[in-house]
Design a protein around this motif. Structure first.
Motif, PDB file in Angstrom:
ATOM      1  N   ARG A 128     -12.864 -27.566   0.598  1.00  0.00           N
ATOM      2  CA  ARG A 128     -11.944 -26.492   0.759  1.00  0.00           C
ATOM      3  C   ARG A 128     -11.994 -25.375  -0.320  1.00  0.00           C
ATOM      4  NH1 ARG A 128      -9.395 -31.538   1.939  1.00  0.00           N
ATOM      5  NH2 ARG A 128      -8.468 -31.512   4.041  1.00  0.00           N
ATOM      6  N   VAL A 129     -12.226 -24.241   0.037  1.00  0.00           N
ATOM      7  CA  VAL A 129     -12.373 -23.424  -0.975  1.00  0.00           C
ATOM      8  C   VAL A 129     -11.290 -22.198  -0.957  1.00  0.00           C
ATOM      9  CG1 VAL A 129     -14.045 -21.346  -1.688  1.00  0.00           C
ATOM     10  CG2 VAL A 129     -14.850 -23.376  -0.493  1.00  0.00           C
ATOM     11  N   GLU A 130     -10.588 -21.836  -2.106  1.00  0.00           N
ATOM     12  CA  GLU A 130      -9.519 -20.651  -2.350  1.00  0.00           C
ATOM     13  C   GLU A 130     -10.390 -19.638  -3.211  1.00  0.00           C
ATOM     14  OE1 GLU A 130      -6.192 -20.653  -1.388  1.00  0.00           O
ATOM     15  OE2 GLU A 130      -7.328 -21.753   0.169  1.00  0.00           O
ATOM     16  N   PHE A 131     -10.181 -18.392  -2.683  1.00  0.00           N
ATOM     17  CA  PHE A 131     -10.691 -17.233  -3.459  1.00  0.00           C
ATOM     18  C   PHE A 131      -9.523 -16.239  -4.068  1.00  0.00           C
ATOM     19  CE2 PHE A 131     -13.416 -18.175   0.237  1.00  0.00           C
ATOM     20  CZ  PHE A 131     -14.812 -18.435  -0.231  1.00  0.00           C
ATOM     21  N   LYS A 132      -9.930 -15.697  -4.977  1.00  0.00           N
ATOM     22  CA  LYS A 132      -9.172 -14.642  -5.773  1.00  0.00           C
ATOM     23  C   LYS A 132     -10.150 -13.690  -5.983  1.00  0.00           C
ATOM     24  CE  LYS A 132      -4.787 -16.111  -5.616  1.00  0.00           C
ATOM     25  NZ  LYS A 132      -5.259 -17.280  -4.592  1.00  0.00           N
ATOM     26  N   TYR A 133      -9.701 -12.480  -5.857  1.00  0.00           N
ATOM     27  CA  TYR A 133     -10.630 -10.803  -6.134  1.00  0.00           C
ATOM     28  C   TYR A 133      -9.574 -10.103  -6.623  1.00  0.00           C
ATOM     29  CZ  TYR A 133     -13.881  -7.175  -5.106  1.00  0.00           C
ATOM     30  OH  TYR A 133     -14.718  -6.199  -5.155  1.00  0.00           O
ATOM     31  N   ALA A 134      -9.671 -10.079  -7.998  1.00  0.00           N
ATOM     32  CA  ALA A 134      -8.648  -9.308  -8.988  1.00  0.00           C
ATOM     33  C   ALA A 134      -9.300  -8.199  -9.506  1.00  0.00           C
ATOM     34  CB  ALA A 134      -7.902 -10.063  -9.925  1.00  0.00           C
ATOM     35  N   THR A 135      -9.037  -7.116  -9.130  1.00  0.00           N
ATOM     36  CA  THR A 135      -9.995  -6.076  -9.716  1.00  0.00           C
ATOM     37  C   THR A 135      -9.284  -4.809 -10.455  1.00  0.00           C
ATOM     38  OG1 THR A 135      -9.410  -4.501  -7.744  1.00  0.00           O
ATOM     39  CG2 THR A 135     -11.411  -5.786  -7.545  1.00  0.00           C
ATOM     40  N   ARG A 136      -9.896  -4.203 -11.264  1.00  0.00           N
ATOM     41  CA  ARG A 136      -9.396  -2.768 -11.875  1.00  0.00           C
ATOM     42  C   ARG A 136      -9.748  -1.746 -11.080  1.00  0.00           C
ATOM     43  NH1 ARG A 136     -12.002  -2.207 -17.781  1.00  0.00           N
ATOM     44  NH2 ARG A 136     -14.252  -2.010 -17.112  1.00  0.00           N
TER      45      ARG A 136
ATOM     46  N   ASN B 280     -13.705 -32.275  -1.588  1.00  0.00           N
ATOM     47  CA  ASN B 280     -13.374 -31.572  -2.830  1.00  0.00           C
ATOM     48  C   ASN B 280     -12.826 -30.471  -2.632  1.00  0.00           C
ATOM     49  OD1 ASN B 280     -15.903 -30.625  -1.666  1.00  0.00           O
ATOM     50  ND2 ASN B 280     -16.416 -30.392  -3.875  1.00  0.00           N
ATOM     51  N   GLY B 281     -12.741 -29.826  -3.713  1.00  0.00           N
ATOM     52  CA  GLY B 281     -12.031 -28.227  -3.648  1.00  0.00           C
ATOM     53  C   GLY B 281     -12.902 -27.315  -4.560  1.00  0.00           C
ATOM     54  N   LEU B 282     -12.844 -26.024  -4.211  1.00  0.00           N
ATOM     55  CA  LEU B 282     -13.284 -24.819  -5.130  1.00  0.00           C
ATOM     56  C   LEU B 282     -12.566 -23.865  -5.286  1.00  0.00           C
ATOM     57  CD1 LEU B 282     -17.145 -25.014  -3.969  1.00  0.00           C
ATOM     58  CD2 LEU B 282     -16.100 -25.969  -5.961  1.00  0.00           C
ATOM     59  N   ALA B 283     -12.072 -23.604  -6.569  1.00  0.00           N
ATOM     60  CA  ALA B 283     -11.126 -22.314  -6.922  1.00  0.00           C
ATOM     61  C   ALA B 283     -12.309 -21.441  -7.394  1.00  0.00           C
ATOM     62  CB  ALA B 283     -10.056 -22.595  -7.734  1.00  0.00           C
ATOM     63  N   ILE B 284     -12.384 -19.969  -6.728  1.00  0.00           N
ATOM     64  CA  ILE B 284     -13.188 -19.165  -7.094  1.00  0.00           C
ATOM     65  C   ILE B 284     -12.446 -17.826  -7.628  1.00  0.00           C
ATOM     66  CG2 ILE B 284     -15.269 -17.611  -6.857  1.00  0.00           C
ATOM     67  CD1 ILE B 284     -15.868 -19.900  -4.751  1.00  0.00           C
ATOM     68  N   MET B 285     -12.555 -17.293  -8.766  1.00  0.00           N
ATOM     69  CA  MET B 285     -12.089 -15.906  -8.982  1.00  0.00           C
ATOM     70  C   MET B 285     -13.421 -15.146  -9.411  1.00  0.00           C
ATOM     71  SD  MET B 285      -9.738 -13.939 -10.298  1.00  0.00           S
ATOM     72  CE  MET B 285      -8.133 -14.749 -10.772  1.00  0.00           C
ATOM     73  N   LEU B 286     -13.247 -13.904  -8.839  1.00  0.00           N
ATOM     74  CA  LEU B 286     -14.230 -12.789  -8.940  1.00  0.00           C
ATOM     75  C   LEU B 286     -13.374 -11.611  -9.540  1.00  0.00           C
ATOM     76  CD1 LEU B 286     -17.096 -11.831  -8.860  1.00  0.00           C
ATOM     77  CD2 LEU B 286     -16.548 -11.088  -6.408  1.00  0.00           C
TER      78      LEU B 286
END
Length: 212
Positions: free
Chosen positions: A75-83, A128-134
């Motif tokens: 299971r994958v969760e994404f975060k895309y936080a930008t300036r 398993n899980g994957l938390a990804i921040m870009l």
């Protein structure tokens, strides 16, 4: 670093993705491109977007960004936080107009909350899980104020998060935003891309059950 469906290393997927798509218009764009990349590298991995799961505490449905079904389930969760940034990706003439996510403290909390949720969802030991921040915001990988309300949630390079994490300050606590992590996670940021005038890095944490 984690595996996707126990078949693909996350680092390989992110490297392939960065080569083809150095920048994304939105978090949804990032999620979709990631799924496309996984499929192109291993078509035998089944992919499902926005999969509902029942929260055992609230009994409400909540959604997982991406579920990858290979030799095991990831299971994958994404975060895309930008300036704020405007430019092209350096590959095509496509224009990107990234908005400024000013509340980076909430971005940190959202990422940690993803880890918290994934710990619960992988408790059966069969996934398993994957938390990804870009991000292209250096404030997420550089050290910050130790007295800020999100001090316990900071994901600066080299920092480790585990156990009880309290949100707020001694004078202004906010227990509703507290989270407790069963695992131990250290931030090791990796380079993603360097379009003109910006720099993107990513952080990925693998979540497994204690028995895994």
């Amino acid at each position: 670093m984690g595996m996707i469906g126990n078949r693909l290393p996350l680092t390989d997927v992110m490297s392939r993705l960065a080569y083809a798509r150095p920048v994304f218009h939105s978090e949804a764009d990032f999620q979709f491109a990631f799924a496309q990349t996984v499929w192109s590298m291993d078509p035998d991995i089944k992919l499902r977007l926005e999969v509902p799961a029942r929260n055992p505490l609230t009994r409400r449905a909540e959604y997982i960004d991406l579920v990858c079904i290979g030799d095991s389930v990831t299971r994958v969760e994404f975060k895309y936080a930008t300036r704020k940034w405007e430019g092209t990706d350096g590959i095509t003439d496509e224009l990107f107009l990234l908005r400024d996510h000013a509340a980076m403290d909430l971005a940190r909390h959202g990422f940690v909350h993803d880890v918290f949720r994934l710990e619960r969802l992988t408790a059966d030991g069969d996934s398993n899980g994957l938390a990804i921040m870009l991000t292209n915001s250096p404030s997420l990988w550089n050290p910050g104020a130790a007295t800020s309300r999100d001090a316990a949630f900071r994901i600066d390079e080299g920092r480790t998060l585990t156990g009880e994490l309290s949100w707020g300050t001694p004078d202004s606590p906010y227990p509703k935003n507290d989270r407790t992590l069963g695992g131990r996670y250290t931030a090791h940021w990796r380079d993603f891309s360097t379009p003109v005038g910006s720099e993107f890095r990513w952080l990925g944490w693998t979540i497994t059950s204690p028995a895994s």
